[in-house]
Motif scaffolding. Structure first.
Motif, PDB file in Angstrom:
ATOM      1  N   ALA A  66     -41.760  79.959 -50.340  1.00  0.00           N
ATOM      2  CA  ALA A  66     -42.927  80.108 -51.233  1.00  0.00           C
ATOM      3  C   ALA A  66     -42.614  81.149 -52.292  1.00  0.00           C
ATOM      4  O   ALA A  66     -41.881  82.106 -52.034  1.00  0.00           O
ATOM      5  CB  ALA A  66     -44.155  80.548 -50.439  1.00  0.00           C
ATOM      6  N   ILE A  67     -43.134  80.925 -53.490  1.00  0.00           N
ATOM      7  CA  ILE A  67     -43.036  81.947 -54.528  1.00  0.00           C
ATOM      8  C   ILE A  67     -44.442  82.191 -55.084  1.00  0.00           C
ATOM      9  O   ILE A  67     -45.316  81.322 -54.950  1.00  0.00           O
ATOM     10  CB  ILE A  67     -42.054  81.550 -55.660  1.00  0.00           C
ATOM     11  CG1 ILE A  67     -42.394  80.190 -56.261  1.00  0.00           C
ATOM     12  CG2 ILE A  67     -40.623  81.533 -55.161  1.00  0.00           C
ATOM     13  CD1 ILE A  67     -41.428  79.737 -57.348  1.00  0.00           C
ATOM     14  N   GLY A  68     -44.655  83.345 -55.660  1.00  0.00           N
ATOM     15  CA  GLY A  68     -46.002  83.671 -56.122  1.00  0.00           C
ATOM     16  C   GLY A  68     -45.994  84.379 -57.460  1.00  0.00           C
ATOM     17  O   GLY A  68     -45.014  85.038 -57.832  1.00  0.00           O
ATOM     18  N   LEU A  94     -35.899  80.966 -62.942  1.00  0.00           N
ATOM     19  CA  LEU A  94     -35.056  80.118 -62.092  1.00  0.00           C
ATOM     20  C   LEU A  94     -33.940  80.966 -61.475  1.00  0.00           C
ATOM     21  O   LEU A  94     -33.383  81.834 -62.144  1.00  0.00           O
ATOM     22  CB  LEU A  94     -34.436  79.019 -62.974  1.00  0.00           C
ATOM     23  CG  LEU A  94     -33.411  78.102 -62.305  1.00  0.00           C
ATOM     24  CD1 LEU A  94     -34.134  77.105 -61.401  1.00  0.00           C
ATOM     25  CD2 LEU A  94     -32.607  77.330 -63.352  1.00  0.00           C
ATOM     26  N   CYS A  95     -33.611  80.668 -60.233  1.00  0.00           N
ATOM     27  CA  CYS A  95     -32.546  81.396 -59.543  1.00  0.00           C
ATOM     28  C   CYS A  95     -31.280  81.432 -60.400  1.00  0.00           C
ATOM     29  O   CYS A  95     -30.780  80.387 -60.806  1.00  0.00           O
ATOM     30  CB  CYS A  95     -32.247  80.697 -58.218  1.00  0.00           C
ATOM     31  SG  CYS A  95     -30.844  81.401 -57.345  1.00  0.00           S
ATOM     32  N   ILE A  96     -30.763  82.632 -60.615  1.00  0.00           N
ATOM     33  CA  ILE A  96     -29.549  82.750 -61.443  1.00  0.00           C
ATOM     34  C   ILE A  96     -28.328  82.272 -60.656  1.00  0.00           C
ATOM     35  O   ILE A  96     -27.302  81.924 -61.230  1.00  0.00           O
ATOM     36  CB  ILE A  96     -29.375  84.215 -61.931  1.00  0.00           C
ATOM     37  CG1 ILE A  96     -28.548  84.258 -63.208  1.00  0.00           C
ATOM     38  CG2 ILE A  96     -28.751  85.093 -60.875  1.00  0.00           C
ATOM     39  CD1 ILE A  96     -28.524  85.624 -63.893  1.00  0.00           C
ATOM     40  N   GLY A  97     -28.449  82.243 -59.329  1.00  0.00           N
ATOM     41  CA  GLY A  97     -27.294  81.899 -58.487  1.00  0.00           C
ATOM     42  C   GLY A  97     -27.291  80.458 -58.001  1.00  0.00           C
ATOM     43  O   GLY A  97     -26.585  80.144 -57.049  1.00  0.00           O
ATOM     44  N   SER A  98     -28.060  79.562 -58.664  1.00  0.00           N
ATOM     45  CA  SER A  98     -28.180  78.207 -58.100  1.00  0.00           C
ATOM     46  C   SER A  98     -26.845  77.448 -58.095  1.00  0.00           C
ATOM     47  O   SER A  98     -26.516  76.805 -57.102  1.00  0.00           O
ATOM     48  CB  SER A  98     -29.257  77.402 -58.833  1.00  0.00           C
ATOM     49  OG  SER A  98     -28.920  77.273 -60.187  1.00  0.00           O
TER      50      SER A  98
HETATM   51  C1  HEM Z   1     -29.449  78.459 -51.301  1.00  0.00           C
HETATM   52  C2  HEM Z   1     -29.429  79.666 -51.821  1.00  0.00           C
HETATM   53  C3  HEM Z   1     -30.506  80.221 -52.707  1.00  0.00           C
HETATM   54  C4  HEM Z   1     -31.842  79.896 -52.795  1.00  0.00           C
HETATM   55  C5  HEM Z   1     -32.587  78.845 -52.014  1.00  0.00           C
HETATM   56  C6  HEM Z   1     -32.418  80.750 -53.815  1.00  0.00           C
HETATM   57  C7  HEM Z   1     -33.727  80.688 -54.221  1.00  0.00           C
HETATM   58  C8  HEM Z   1     -34.270  81.415 -55.262  1.00  0.00           C
HETATM   59  C9  HEM Z   1     -35.600  81.252 -55.789  1.00  0.00           C
HETATM   60  C10 HEM Z   1     -36.649  80.275 -55.274  1.00  0.00           C
HETATM   61  C11 HEM Z   1     -35.750  82.122 -56.816  1.00  0.00           C
HETATM   62  C12 HEM Z   1     -36.987  82.268 -57.715  1.00  0.00           C
HETATM   63  C13 HEM Z   1     -37.963  83.285 -57.176  1.00  0.00           C
HETATM   64  C14 HEM Z   1     -39.252  83.303 -57.982  1.00  0.00           C
HETATM   65  O1  HEM Z   1     -39.425  82.536 -58.918  1.00  0.00           O
HETATM   66  O2  HEM Z   1     -40.126  84.124 -57.667  1.00  0.00           O
HETATM   67  C15 HEM Z   1     -34.517  82.859 -56.933  1.00  0.00           C
HETATM   68  C16 HEM Z   1     -34.288  83.871 -57.844  1.00  0.00           C
HETATM   69  C17 HEM Z   1     -33.124  84.588 -57.894  1.00  0.00           C
HETATM   70  N1  HEM Z   1     -31.973  84.369 -57.174  1.00  0.00           N
HETATM   71 FE1  HEM Z   1     -31.666  82.910 -55.821  1.00  0.00          FE
HETATM   72  N2  HEM Z   1     -31.445  81.580 -54.300  1.00  0.00           N
HETATM   73  C18 HEM Z   1     -30.266  81.289 -53.677  1.00  0.00           C
HETATM   74  C19 HEM Z   1     -29.029  81.862 -53.904  1.00  0.00           C
HETATM   75  C20 HEM Z   1     -28.797  82.880 -54.786  1.00  0.00           C
HETATM   76  C21 HEM Z   1     -27.506  83.466 -55.059  1.00  0.00           C
HETATM   77  C22 HEM Z   1     -26.187  82.998 -54.438  1.00  0.00           C
HETATM   78  C23 HEM Z   1     -27.711  84.486 -55.935  1.00  0.00           C
HETATM   79  C24 HEM Z   1     -26.728  85.453 -56.561  1.00  0.00           C
HETATM   80  C25 HEM Z   1     -25.442  85.444 -56.381  1.00  0.00           C
HETATM   81  C26 HEM Z   1     -29.125  84.527 -56.230  1.00  0.00           C
HETATM   82  C27 HEM Z   1     -29.739  85.417 -57.075  1.00  0.00           C
HETATM   83  C28 HEM Z   1     -31.037  85.309 -57.529  1.00  0.00           C
HETATM   84  C29 HEM Z   1     -31.624  86.191 -58.540  1.00  0.00           C
HETATM   85  C30 HEM Z   1     -30.934  87.378 -59.196  1.00  0.00           C
HETATM   86  C31 HEM Z   1     -32.930  85.729 -58.772  1.00  0.00           C
HETATM   87  C32 HEM Z   1     -33.943  86.302 -59.762  1.00  0.00           C
HETATM   88  C33 HEM Z   1     -33.741  85.610 -61.091  1.00  0.00           C
HETATM   89  C34 HEM Z   1     -34.699  86.078 -62.188  1.00  0.00           C
HETATM   90  O3  HEM Z   1     -35.875  86.262 -61.917  1.00  0.00           O
HETATM   91  O4  HEM Z   1     -34.209  86.221 -63.317  1.00  0.00           O
HETATM   92  N3  HEM Z   1     -29.752  83.531 -55.521  1.00  0.00           N
HETATM   93  N4  HEM Z   1     -33.617  82.412 -55.979  1.00  0.00           N
END
Ligand code: HEM
Length: 449
Positions: free
Chosen positions: A327-329, A396-400
């Motif tokens: 969930a996100i909020g 959007l997740c930067i690490g997608s």
């Molecule tokens: C399957 C693995 C992953 C899932 C399911 C995931 C999921 C998410 C989601 C749902 C968000 C958005 C949160 C929001 O909108 O409130 C997010 C943001 C973020 N994720 Fe991921 N993530 C994953 C892997 C990663 C990896 C590998 C990294 C970094 C190496 C990462 C770094 C980040 C960062 C820095 C944000 C914030 C981006 C921003 O707001 O500019 N994530 N992630």
């Protein structure tokens, strides 16, 4: 200047009755995703409830989600649930806001573009092979722990250029404890500021301090090396248009955020993928056939991924049923309209991947693990916010790309050598925190394939 908004429906969206003080907090319970799913199924695509002093709307229609995350994104900030984890995440990309967030995101984005991320594939495969070479047939392991060790090692190498794991056990246990305690705090009706020395707050502060110490050590060691191809080096060198660079504090918060946001989420994707595969032998056979055909036992590379559609389908399907972020909020910073209702400033909009990903309109027979549903271009047919394991819009997740590539490479590297039997008497349940770990771990026995 006040914004003019048109409100078609009076009052709040429909929702369950609550008590005067706690609202619906006692109905939410530890498996909060069940409450969310019930809410959406009973009251529809926009429902309302209250947790203590917070008024929340749960929104599960893709268009409404798009309105919050994209169209009206500038009128929302992260909600109290995300802010609650600030003691650990600092003011990094996940928790920062406004111009500061945008400037940091612009600075860091190039390091996460697909081409840059592809260069990490050999490290991911090499570390997966190293993990497997330490295993032996018949060994009992906790898959969640094993994959967290692996994804942490991958994060340490790609983020900080570090080859040794340091005290991973210490980081893992302290982090679990800190997340547990912060989640309990989040669920409480009333809490005193974290600086207030209640016994619970003191425990949280100690657990958080331990995590920060351990990870600060990774960052310090990463910084003391010559610059290389790791993400920390890229961030140290990154310059804004005016020539300025990140301060030490910013680097620390961003590095901490990337490490914590990246490693556990990916470990959970792998853990739940293997759990689902262990329960669906025919899907596992198809996967093994794909690897035999395309890879023939060799280590996967980034170039192989396009030829492994079933592998991607399994990962998509695992993140559909067990979204690591469930969930996100967002909190409204001004009065707004959503679905015909008034969203007052301070209200929270929740969007739950656990709920959306189970919508039978987009995923027939939603509880069924069916990787095949992804094979005929489903991704292009779905509305944008029917499936959003990585969130969407500007945050959007930067690490997608990093995560999906890592999951596919590790799945194929590990799965060509071993399969896993989940202990028949094991109780498998979820423990919704900020992520969705298995409540009692994932006990499994290793078998040679
Ligand atoms: C399957 C693995 C992953 C899932 C399911 C995931 C999921 C998410 C989601 C749902 C968000 C958005 C949160 C929001 O909108 O409130 C997010 C943001 C973020 N994720 Fe991921 N993530 C994953 C892997 C990663 C990896 C590998 C990294 C970094 C190496 C990462 C770094 C980040 C960062 C820095 C944000 C914030 C981006 C921003 O707001 O500019 N994530 N992630």
């Amino acid at each position: 200047m006040s914004r003019s908004i048109t409100i078609a429906k009076a009052g709040l969206p429909p929702g369950p009755k609550g008590t005067l003080i706690g609202g619906n907090i006692s109905q939410i319970g530890p498996r909060r995703v069940d409450f969310f799913l019930d809410l959406a199924r009973t009251y529809g695509s926009i429902a309302s409830f209250r947790a203590g002093r917070w008024r929340l709307f749960l929104v599960s229609d893709p268009e409404l989600i798009q309105q919050v995350l994209v169209t009206d994104a500038r009128h929302y900030i992260k909600h109290f649930g995300a802010r609650a984890f600030k003691p650990i995440l600092g003011n990094g990309l996940v928790t920062s806001e406004g111009d500061f967030w945008l400037s940091q995101r612009r600075l860091m984005q190039p390091a996460f573009l697909k081409a840059q991320v592809l260069s990490y594939a050999p490290i991911m495969a090499e570390l997966a092979n190293a993990m497997v070479s330490k295993w032996s047939p018949g060994q009992a392991v906790d898959l969640e722990y094993e994959f967290s060790v692996l994804t942490s090692a991958i994060a340490l190498k790609t983020l900080f250029g570090l080859d040794d794991q340091g005290d991973h056990e210490g980081v893992y246990r302290s982090l679990m404890e800190a997340f547990d305690l912060l989640t309990i705090r989040l669920d409480a009706t009333f809490t005193l500021p974290i600086s207030f020395p209640t016994p619970a707050n003191i425990k949280i502060r100690r657990a958080v301090a331990r995590v920060i110490d351990l990870i600060d050590d990774f960052i310090a060691r990463g910084r003391s090396r010559p610059l290389g191809n790791d993400l920390l080096s890229t961030m140290i060198m990154a310059q804004r248009e005016d020539g300025s660079r990140m301060t030490d504090q910013q680097l620390r918060d961003e590095a901490m955020t990337l490490y914590l946001a990246g490693y556990e989420t990916t470990a959970l994707t792998l853990t739940w993928s293997w759990y689902l595969l262990s329960q669906h032998p025919s899907a596992e056979r198809k996967l093994a056939d794909e690897w035999a055909r395309v890879l023939g036992g060799r280590t996967p590379t980034a170039n192989d991924l396009a030829a492994l559609p079933y592998t991607s389908a399994v990962i998509n399907e695992a993140m559909r049923l067990y979204p690591p972020v469930y969930a996100i909020g967002r909190e409204a910073t001004t009065d707004l309209e959503l679905g015909g209702y008034r969203v007052k400033r301070g209200y929270t909009i929740l969007m739950s991947q656990w709920v959306s990903h189970r919508d039978p309109k987009y995923f027939p027979d939603p509880e069924r693990f069916l990787p095949e549903r992804w094979l005929d271009g489903l991704t292009t047919r779905l509305p944008k916010f029917a499936y959003y394991p990585f969130g969407g819009g500007q945050r959007l997740c930067i690490g997608s790309h990093f995560a999906t590539m890592e999951a596919a490479i590790v799945l194929a590297a590990v799965g060509q050598k071993y399969r896993f039997t989940i202990a028949p008497d094991a109780v498998i349940d979820i423990k919704p925190q900020i992520t969705l770990p298995p409540k009692y771990g994932m006990p499994a026995t290793l078998e040679l394939r």
